[in-house]
Design an enzyme around this catalytic site. Structure first.
Site, PDB file in Angstrom:
ATOM      1  N   SER A  98       0.892  -1.119  -0.013  1.00  0.00           N
ATOM      2  CA  SER A  98      -0.023  -0.004  -0.017  1.00  0.00           C
ATOM      3  C   SER A  98       0.897   1.535  -0.019  1.00  0.00           C
ATOM      4  CB  SER A  98      -0.921  -0.070   1.247  1.00  0.00           C
ATOM      5  OG  SER A  98      -0.146   0.404   2.245  1.00  0.00           O
ATOM      6  N   LYS A  99       0.176   2.486  -0.259  1.00  0.00           N
ATOM      7  CA  LYS A  99       0.977   3.676  -0.207  1.00  0.00           C
ATOM      8  C   LYS A  99       1.907   3.879   0.915  1.00  0.00           C
ATOM      9  CE  LYS A  99      -1.460   6.978  -3.146  1.00  0.00           C
ATOM     10  NZ  LYS A  99      -2.603   7.978  -3.169  1.00  0.00           N
ATOM     11  N   ARG A 100       1.697   3.348   2.061  1.00  0.00           N
ATOM     12  CA  ARG A 100       2.055   3.599   3.320  1.00  0.00           C
ATOM     13  C   ARG A 100       3.396   2.760   3.334  1.00  0.00           C
ATOM     14  NH1 ARG A 100       0.306   1.010   7.504  1.00  0.00           N
ATOM     15  NH2 ARG A 100      -1.324  -0.023   6.491  1.00  0.00           N
ATOM     16  N   ASP A 101       3.501   1.676   2.504  1.00  0.00           N
ATOM     17  CA  ASP A 101       4.985   0.763   2.439  1.00  0.00           C
ATOM     18  C   ASP A 101       6.057   1.375   1.809  1.00  0.00           C
ATOM     19  OD1 ASP A 101       3.397  -1.014   4.100  1.00  0.00           O
ATOM     20  OD2 ASP A 101       2.613  -1.495   2.047  1.00  0.00           O
ATOM     21  N   GLY A 102       5.505   2.721   0.980  1.00  0.00           N
ATOM     22  CA  GLY A 102       6.594   3.117   0.085  1.00  0.00           C
ATOM     23  C   GLY A 102       6.038   4.012  -0.909  1.00  0.00           C
TER      24      GLY A 102
END
Ligand code: GLU
Length: 462
Positions: free
Chosen positions: A239-243
């Site tokens: 997801s966006k939070r991962d990178g």
């Protein structure tokens, strides 16, 4: 000849997963002296954006991924699709369906109530009666109603889909005449001569429908490789939070194209336990048959490690050029070589490197209070004064060793340990206690700047 393609829908930015399949397709074509096409799947007028299409091209340019020939835009191919829809209608392989929205909804609801799979019931498949007034028909393809469709997948092996479980006569042209997704993908791949399709395994379920289209039109079915997803450290979909999801954000963060491509090729593909691959090696060694069957795990640490490796191994002239994208103009800096040599194995990203360079070449505007407390002793001012005077008296100061010799002279003369001069001098030069060797820092900033920084520190801490 191997012909591959990358076929993004420009509904958002190019993300890491998309780029990985693009890279795999690119490498495989390149390895085989084949062709790698770029096709922009921009038929969804409501969700497409020109900016997203441009961002994809920008990312390709940044990464040096060259595609063959002209970019194919699906939005400009309506007449081609119309021609093939007509052909299927003429041959009786497709038909107009006049089922109204209400009728379809009712059918669905009944099927759901009976716990059946929701599907079109084939009402107009062999219809010979009077067609209803006031309904703009859609075009449906005659899909097999029995038997199996086998996707021969180079990653997953043979994947068998039972026609009765997955297929109905799906729509290939909407009431306004516009063709549907699975139809255009198959038509384009066939017309572009694409014979090896490498894409994310979220498309596996579309493949039997596309095979129905290939078969109806008499086109040869390509080889498929459905690549497993990229997961985060928790084993969930990335997801966006991962990178960053937008590839160009990696540039902003200071990653090099080489590191990002190397990182991506290892996400889902391996060659023994080798981790570092130049582009030439990737081209030589990549083979889609070695794509892993299970999801790959995204690791920022791994990307940082690769990036640090590439920064360290980039020639200084190239590094200076790369750093200019981060606002650091070093072209006229006379100690550029020493500077870059001192920092290239300390930075994980180009952005961090630009920051570290600035920390050295800019006169400190303030001093880290904690560090000052720790490093500045009662005799520090005297030591700095002595060192400053010696520097001032020296004519030939160029290399780190020249400065080191002056430090050594002070240490010997004053009969003090190196730390006694090193720590306050470090504060004076850099404002804090970390950073590269002081002799190197002084060689980079030169004699006058060294004297200025020493004088500033003395004034501030007297
Ligand atoms: N346009 C599709 C996507 O962006 C890819 C289609 C394909 O590779 O067949 O997900």
């Amino acid at each position: 000849m191997v012909v591959t393609r990358f076929a993004p829908s420009p509904t958002g930015y190019l993300h890491i997963g998309g780029l990985r399949t693009a890279l795999f397709s690119y490498l495989w074509a390149k390895k085989n002296n084949g062709k790698f096409f770029l096709r922009i799947e921009d038929t969804d007028k409501a969700r497409n954006s020109v900016e997203a299409a441009e961002a994809i091209l920008k990312a390709f340019e940044w990464l040096g991924l060259e595609h063959h020939g002209e970019i194919v835009y699906q939005s400009s191919r309506d007449s081609i699709y119309a021609q093939y829809i007509k052909q299927l209608l003429d041959e009786g392989k497709a038909y107009y369906c006049y089922m109204s929205k209400e009728e379809l909804t009712e059918l669905r609801e009944t099927q759901m109530a009976n716990k059946q799979r929701t599907m079109y019931n084939g009402k107009y498949r062999d219809f010979s009666g009077e067609t209803p007034e006031g309904v703009e028909p859609v075009v449906r393809i005659k899909a097999p109603q029995t038997g199996a469709i086998t996707v021969k997948d180079g990653v997953k092996g043979d994947v068998v889909f039972q026609a009765k479980d997955i297929l109905d006569d799906f729509v290939i042209a909407r009431a306004d005449g516009s063709p549907t997704y699975n139809f255009v993908v198959a038509v384009d791949d066939a017309l572009m001569g694409v014979n090896e399709v490498i894409r994310g395994d979220d498309h596996l379920s579309n493949t039997p429908k596309q095979i129905v289209v290939y078969e109806a039109l008499g086109f040869e079915i390509p080889k498929f490789y459905h690549v497993p997803m990229i997961h985060n450290q928790e084993g969930k979909k990335l997801s966006k939070r991962d990178g960053a999801t937008d590839v160009m954000a990696y540039k902003e963060m200071g990653y090099t194209p080489e590191a990002l491509l190397n990182f991506l090729v290892r996400l889902g593909w391996s060659y023994g336990d080798q981790e570092i691959f130049s582009m030439a090696e990737m081209v030589e060694l990549f083979n889609p048959k070695d794509i892993n069957k299970s999801a790959s795990i995204y690791s920022t640490d791994k990307l940082d490690w690769l990036n640090a490796h590439y920064i360290k191994n980039t020639p200084n002239s190239k590094l200076a050029e790369l750093l200019s994208a981060y606002g650091l103009i070093l072209t006229s800096h006379d100690k550029k070589e020493i500077l870059l040599d001192a920092l290239k194995d300390r930075a994980k990203t180009l952005k961090e490197m630009a920051y570290l360079v600035n920390e050295i070449i800019q006169t400190p505007a303030s001093y880290d209070e904690k560090a000052v407390k720790k490093a500045f002793k009662s005799d520090s001012i005297e030591i700095l004064n002595t060192f400053g005077a010696k520097i001032s008296a020296c004519e030939e100061l160029h290399l780190p060793t020249d400065y080191h010799a002056v430090m050594e002279a002070v240490v010997n003369e004053m009969e003090i340990g190196f730390g006694k001069i090193g720590q306050p001098l470090r504060i004076a030069l850099l404002g804090k206690l970390s950073g590269p060797g002081l002799d190197t820092v002084m060689a980079i900033i030169g004699k006058n700047e060294t004297m200025l920084r020493i004088a500033n520190a003395i004034t501030a801490h007297r």
